[in-house]
Design an enzyme around this catalytic site. Structure first.
Site, PDB file in Angstrom:
ATOM      1  CB  ALA A 256      48.899  44.131  47.849  1.00  0.00           C
TER       2      ALA A 256
ATOM      3  N   GLY B 131      37.180  38.516  37.158  1.00  0.00           N
ATOM      4  CA  GLY B 131      35.909  39.187  37.405  1.00  0.00           C
ATOM      5  C   GLY B 131      35.976  40.694  37.461  1.00  0.00           C
TER       6      GLY B 131
ATOM      7  CD  GLU C 247      32.534  38.711  40.045  1.00  0.00           C
ATOM      8  OE1 GLU C 247      33.063  37.614  39.823  1.00  0.00           O
ATOM      9  OE2 GLU C 247      33.180  39.723  40.348  1.00  0.00           O
TER      10      GLU C 247
ATOM     11  CG  HIS D 279      36.150  30.189  41.100  1.00  0.00           C
ATOM     12  ND1 HIS D 279      35.164  29.822  40.205  1.00  0.00           N
ATOM     13  CD2 HIS D 279      36.192  31.545  41.084  1.00  0.00           C
ATOM     14  CE1 HIS D 279      34.649  30.907  39.674  1.00  0.00           C
ATOM     15  NE2 HIS D 279      35.253  31.970  40.187  1.00  0.00           N
TER      16      HIS D 279
ATOM     17  NE  ARG E 102      34.038  33.742  43.718  1.00  0.00           N
ATOM     18  CZ  ARG E 102      35.106  34.414  43.348  1.00  0.00           C
ATOM     19  NH1 ARG E 102      36.217  34.312  44.036  1.00  0.00           N
ATOM     20  NH2 ARG E 102      35.068  35.199  42.290  1.00  0.00           N
TER      21      ARG E 102
ATOM     22  CG  HIS F  55      39.615  31.143  43.332  1.00  0.00           C
ATOM     23  ND1 HIS F  55      40.296  31.398  42.155  1.00  0.00           N
ATOM     24  CD2 HIS F  55      38.873  32.260  43.588  1.00  0.00           C
ATOM     25  CE1 HIS F  55      39.980  32.609  41.714  1.00  0.00           C
ATOM     26  NE2 HIS F  55      39.136  33.152  42.565  1.00  0.00           N
TER      27      HIS F  55
ATOM     28  NE  ARG G  18      38.378  35.972  47.020  1.00  0.00           N
ATOM     29  CZ  ARG G  18      38.248  36.240  45.724  1.00  0.00           C
ATOM     30  NH1 ARG G  18      38.066  37.486  45.325  1.00  0.00           N
ATOM     31  NH2 ARG G  18      38.283  35.281  44.832  1.00  0.00           N
TER      32      ARG G  18
END
Length: 532
Positions: free
Chosen positions: A19, A52, A129, A243, A291, A350, A385
């Site tokens: 970002a 990932g 994923e 995670h 997750r 994570h 997320r």
């Protein structure tokens, strides 16, 4: 803090992840004088550790669509996503990825001829994923996507003014409350002031709040703490994503090697020490569940069996070393051969789903203060997320934040500055990490949260940070207090916030995001709920 040196800019960017560097490059191309501030070297942020990939719909995978990606994101977010933000960020993804490729990032499949026989992609390779309904995650270097993105952005940013070894301390504001600059400390503890009408926080999350994490040492929540002290609000801080699969090599603290979720996306399965596949029946997607579901299931199974870890069985995958070179190297360094043996894994802190309340355009409630990437709460992630949406968010919001800075140029500013009080609450980092890991990780209850609060409070003293460690410890102390306040208020289980004393989701009284601001004493307090 009195400044020993001063410099001026049109925009100060804090952080050199995806970002921050995207924003800095765009701002420089638009003619702004940009200064980038980073605590370590230019490539040492969280982005380089992302394995990932980038979740994005490029229109070349049959059956996939922007709408499907939006639906997957909303499903993972537990009802707390901002639907408009989700739609805007995901729709902007294809163009953002193309701009990144134009800046030199090379994804797996770039330049390949023909069609990938597995996924039907004429160009980029894809993987899937947890929580995704399609193969839509583009990746680089097998499992080194973040490293490739960081490489390309750092190379493109060579002409920028970058202050390495400088930690952001506080925003300086004018008498109207608008941002007028940033106080910093260099690696020798020498203070400075960067005068600027715009400060963009892109400093990452707060994974170092916990003893075991996938995050680098830089992820100490400095940006969220700075924004709170400047008068901005934060939200969804209680939603810390763990995670599910971090390489287990025995009790350890600090950054742990990640085993990317894409390993499960390619067919690996989770087993307990008896070889039983325990994710079957836990969720319709089994091992590819979101997750929060997988991390909670692993934690429960460990408690039920008295085991220190679970096992990720990737022995049936072809070409493991070539597809996942980073994971393979980490395993081999620990004496594990993932081609022959299941990989021992445990959850670790994570990703921060919450952060500084900001729009997709980067604007916060404080004029001149912007936030993008993991430090920001745009509403994309909600209570959990969706895998590989983070790099996507950084690309899109970094670009949008600069548009806002350009639009806001020329707004009236006062020459009279208000310098923040130097003394803040600081507790010893190890005390904070142990308390949060024991009582505010996966599985929380009122007794444990109260205990953690008592421990942190009793260890907190007023002090003036004089170096990077002091700034970071002050940030972690404030973030711990804020997370505990939010987690104690949210008396339900939702997404990656699991309350064992309130195991059900409450869509009647707790269906909105909790907003944190600082009270007159400078302490975090739940100010109000904001509709998701």
């Amino acid at each position: 803090m009195s400044a020993r040196w001063e410099a001026g800019a049109d925009l100060v960017v804090v952080g050199t992840g995806v970002a921050g560097l995207t924003a800095a490059l765009d701002a420089a191309e638009a003619g702004l004088r940009v200064v980038v501030v980073t605590k370590d070297g230019v490539a040492e942020g969280s982005t380089r550790w992302a394995q990932g990939g980038v979740a994005v719909v490029l229109g070349d995978i049959a059956g996939d669509s922007i709408e499907a990606h939006v639906a997957d994101t909303l499903a993972a977010g537990g009802g707390l996503n901002d639907a408009a933000a989700v739609a805007e960020i995901i729709a902007a993804g294809p163009a953002a990825v193309q701009r990144l490729r134009a800046r030199g990032a090379l994804f797996d499949g770039d330049g390949a001829r023909g069609v990938d026989p597995r996924h039907g992609s004429p160009t980029l390779d894809r993987t899937r994923e947890g929580g995704h309904s399609a193969f839509r995650v583009v990746h680089a270097g097998g499992d080194a996507t973040g490293a490739e993105i960081e490489r390309a952005l750092v190379e493109a940013a060579r002409s920028l003014t970058i202050l390495t070894g400088h930690v952001a301390v506080d925003a300086v504001r004018d008498v109207s409350g608008a941002v007028a600059g940033l106080q910093v400390l260099d690696d020798r503890g020498r203070p400075g002031l960067l005068r600027a009408p715009a400060v963009l926080l892109a400093s990452g999350g707060y994974g170092q709040l916990y003893a075991s994490t996938t995050n680098p040492a830089t992820s100490t929540g400095d940006g969220v703490a700075l924004a709170l002290r400047a008068g901005a609000a934060a939200a969804d801080l209680e939603f810390v994503q763990f995670h599910p699969t971090v390489l287990y090599t025995g009790p350890a603290v600090g950054r742990r090697p990640l085993v990317t979720e894409a390993v499960r996306g390619e067919g690996a399965v989770l087993r307990d020490r008896t070889g039983t596949r325990f994710m079957v029946g836990q969720h319709p997607l089994a091992d590819l569940a979101p997750r929060d579901v997988v991390a909670a299931a692993i934690t429960r199974r460990m408690a039920e069996t008295g085991a220190d870890c679970m096992y990720l069985d990737a022995t049936g995958l072809d070409g493991f070393a070539a597809r996942f070179p980073t994971v393979y190297a980490s395993c081999r360094a620990a004496g594990i051969d993932p081609v022959r043996d299941p990989i021992p894994v445990t959850p670790a802190a994570h990703y921060a789903c919450g952060g500084v309340v900001a729009g997709v355009d980067g604007r916060t409630a404080v004029p001149g203060l912007y936030a993008a990437g993991e430090v920001a709460r745009t509403g994309l992630h909600g209570a959990n997320r969706l895998a590989s949406n983070s790099l996507l968010e950084g690309l899109v919001t970094g670009e949008r934040a600069v548009r806002s800075v350009l639009e806001d140029r020329g707004l009236p500013r006062s020459a009279e500055l208000v310098v923040p009080a130097p003394a803040v609450g600081v507790a010893q980092r190890g005390i904070v990490q142990r308390a949060m890991s024991a009582f505010a990780a996966i599985g929380r209850d009122a007794t444990g949260l109260a205990t953690a609060s008592d421990v942190v409070e009793s260890a907190t003293l007023l002090a003036t940070p004089l170096d990077r460690t002091g700034v970071e410890d002050a940030a972690l102390t404030l973030i711990a207090q804020a997370v505990l306040a939010a987690a104690g208020t949210r008396r339900e289980t939702r997404g990656c916030h699991v309350r064992t004393d309130f195991p059900e989701r409450d869509d009647v009284w707790q269906k909105e995001s909790l907003v944190i601001t600082l009270d007159e004493a400078g302490r975090p307090a739940v100010a109000q709920a904001v509709a998701a």
